[in-house]
Design a protein around this motif. Structure first.
Motif, short mmCIF file in Angstrom:
data_model
loop_
_atom_site.label_atom_id
_atom_site.label_comp_id
_atom_site.label_asym_id
_atom_site.label_seq_id
_atom_site.Cartn_x
_atom_site.Cartn_y
_atom_site.Cartn_z
N THR A 1 0.85 -1.20 0.00
CA THR A 1 0.00 0.00 0.00
C THR A 1 0.88 1.24 0.00
OG1 THR A 1 -0.08 -0.08 2.40
CG2 THR A 1 -1.89 -1.15 1.21
N ASN B 1 -6.76 4.41 -7.74
CA ASN B 1 -6.15 4.09 -6.45
C ASN B 1 -5.93 5.38 -5.66
OD1 ASN B 1 -6.08 1.36 -6.96
ND2 ASN B 1 -4.03 1.43 -7.87
N CYS C 1 -4.36 2.90 0.17
CA CYS C 1 -4.55 2.67 -1.27
C CYS C 1 -3.49 1.72 -1.80
CB CYS C 1 -4.44 3.98 -2.05
SG CYS C 1 -5.78 5.12 -1.72
N ASN D 1 -2.87 8.38 -9.27
CA ASN D 1 -2.58 7.08 -8.65
C ASN D 1 -1.22 7.04 -7.97
OD1 ASN D 1 -4.96 5.89 -9.37
ND2 ASN D 1 -4.16 4.85 -11.19
N CYS E 1 -7.60 8.20 -2.45
CA CYS E 1 -8.49 8.37 -1.29
C CYS E 1 -8.27 9.78 -0.75
CB CYS E 1 -8.17 7.32 -0.23
SG CYS E 1 -6.65 7.66 0.67
N CYS F 1 -1.48 6.03 3.38
CA CYS F 1 -2.88 5.62 3.31
C CYS F 1 -2.94 4.17 2.87
CB CYS F 1 -3.66 6.51 2.34
SG CYS F 1 -3.07 6.40 0.63
#
Ligand code: ADP
Ligand code: MG
Ligand code: ZN
Length: 481
Positions: free
Chosen positions: A27, A44, A33, A150, A46, A31
């Protein structure tokens, strides 16, 4: 007079590298993602990695472990206390308008990596290695530019060297060596073409023999090792020519243009960039216990430099074969699997480096350890010549044949049967009496000429050492063959 002196002045290149490497954690850095390279744009993301107000970062433990591994592999001091800072700048791929980085308290300092060039071995000092997050990507289309976020928040380490490079070859060797180390410890896939490893080159010139540093330029985001080398050579020539003509180098950011092979001005740097660094208020300082660092150290694999030393000392490989096998994971793994099955590891190593490497890509190679060992043994025995190995490998790859089958099918097996070779040698000497006489009267070169005829007659299949031995004997016989 002064002019002439300047024109004849020899200049020396001085360069340092800043290398950014994406860590292949599951990840992102702050975070949850996924950290993936080729997901559809903006999937991807947040609130944290988009930098939405109020979203709070939480540090990814895996990223810290990977960064410490990289620091240890580069012989750095690992700080038990380091800290994150905000580095502010505006760019469309950076929605927060600041990057979380490390500034005054980096995770790692003071390491080194030994490199090897044709000029010998050299130690390149690493000033620091710190953690930071990546920015997004701009996708330049025909009419418009789009933004893919992303990559925002993907963990990076930045590795900064001291200005220790004096030639482009040294920088290329460093980048290859660094890549080998990072691949070996499994922290990044280091694909320069996909941007998971990128490098900035800082370069200045100075009169040879002077110790003070000259004014440098910086070439940003070079995406291949070859380009880094070309950029350095061309920038060195540009700066040296400027100084020779009585001019001065100006502090600039430049980029390398592969089409022209030249560096091109991006912007002047009249003053230092002001990033308004300040401590990141949303993250506590990073504290590592000694036991954490030791646990990471205990889990480190054998590094390329250690592997190389072992190959040379205990297996008798040449320095250059050991260098290549220890730096290329797929080839090195093939060697490790096959070497216990073959008679001469040094021969196998040479086969892999010289010939098998042509068939392998960086991640895999197509031959089984058993086949590689068997082929190596055919070379060790008196059956096959290294010069024929490539054709054998091609045939094996095409048909799935074993090495022995391929050698048979291609009729490449060496004639090492003494009786059969003896007959051939005698026949050639009889047919070339003039050459034989020249040899006997002291013209050593005639020997090679007769060997050439033997090779011709056997379509290159005569075992060279055995044929030479037989030829010597026959030529020494007093009453001819
Ligand atoms: P910045 O803060 O501008 O990035 P750094 O001090 O971090 O500058 O140095 C960046 C890189 O430039 C390092 O690799 C360093 O070794 C190299 N460097 C610094 N000064 C010079 C110089 N005068 N000539 C060549 N390289 C230099
Ligand atoms: Mg810097
Ligand atoms: Zn996210």
């Amino acid at each position: 007079m002064k002019q002439t002196a300047a024109a004849e002045q020899a200049y020396e290149m001085v360069a340092g590298l800043e290398v950014h490497v994406e860590l292949k954690t599951r990840t992102k850095m702050f975070c949850g993602c996924p950290n993936a390279f080729d997901a559809p744009p903006n999937t991807n993301v947040c609130p944290v990695c988009l930098g939405l107000p109020g979203a709070l970062p939480a540090l990814n433990r895996e990223a810290v472990v990977y960064a410490v591994r990289a620091g240890l592999a580069l012989h750095c001091e690992i700080a038990r206390d380091s800290a994150f800072a905000r580095k502010h700048y505006f760019y469309p791929d950076l929605p927060k308008a600041y990057q979380i980085s490390q500034h005054e308290q980096p995770l790692c300092t003071g390491g080194w990596l030994d490199i090897r060039t044709e000029a010998g071995e050299k130690r390149i000092r690493i000033a620091r290695l710190h953690m930071e997050e990546d920015a997004g990507k701009l996708l330049h289309g025909g009419e418009d530019t789009r933004i893919d976020l992303n990559r925002c928040g993907v963990p990076l380490v930045e590795i900064v060297t001291e200005p220790d490079f004096r030639t482009a070859a040294e920088a290329r060797a460093f980048l290859h060596g660094l890549r080998a180390v990072l691949l070996c410890i499994g922290v990044s896939d280091c694909r320069m073409n996909e941007g998971s490893m990128r490098c900035d080159v800082n370069l200045s010139v100075r009169p040879a023999g002077r110790s003070a540093l000259g004014v440098r330029t910086e070439m940003k985001n070079i995406n291949s090792i070859a380009f880094a080398g070309k950029a350095m050579d061309s920038e060195f020539r540009r700066q040296a020519a400027l100084l020779r003509a009585g001019g001065a180098v100006r502090r600039q950011t430049r980029r390398f243009d592969p089409a022209s092979g030249q560096t091109v001005l991006m912007r002047e740097k009249e003053s230092e960039d002001d990033y308004r660094f300040f401590p990141e208020p949303d993250l506590p300082p990073l504290r590592l216990e000694r036991a954490d660092i030791e646990a990471i150290r205990a889990g480190m694999p054998e590094l390329p430099e250690e592997k190389k030393r072992r190959y040379v000392r205990t297996l008798g490989l040449t320095e250059s074969d050991a260098d290549i096998l220890s730096a290329q994971p797929a080839l090195g793994a093939a060697f490790d699997l096959a070497r216990t099955r073959c008679r001469e590891p040094a021969r196998l190593a040479n086969l892999l480096v010289q010939e098998v490497s042509r068939f392998a890509d960086e991640e895999a190679q197509p031959f089984s350890p058993e086949d590689l060992a068997a082929l190596s043994d055919l070379l060790s025995g008196e059956t096959l010549h290294m010069g024929s190995a490539r054709r054998v490998l091609e045939h094996m790859q095409k048909t799935g044949a074993s090495p022995a089958e391929a050698v048979d099918a291609l009729e490449l097996s060496l004639l090492s049967d003494r009786a059969a070779l003896d007959a051939v040698v005698r026949g050639i000497v009889r047919d070339n009496e003039a050459l034989a006489q020249r040899y006997r009267s002291g013209k050593a070169r005639a020997f090679q000429a007769i060997m050439g005829k033997i090779m011709q007659a056997t379509k290159g299949r005569a075992h060279p050492a055995i044929a030479a031995r037989l030829l010597e004997e026959v030529l020494r016989e007093p009453d001819g063959p």
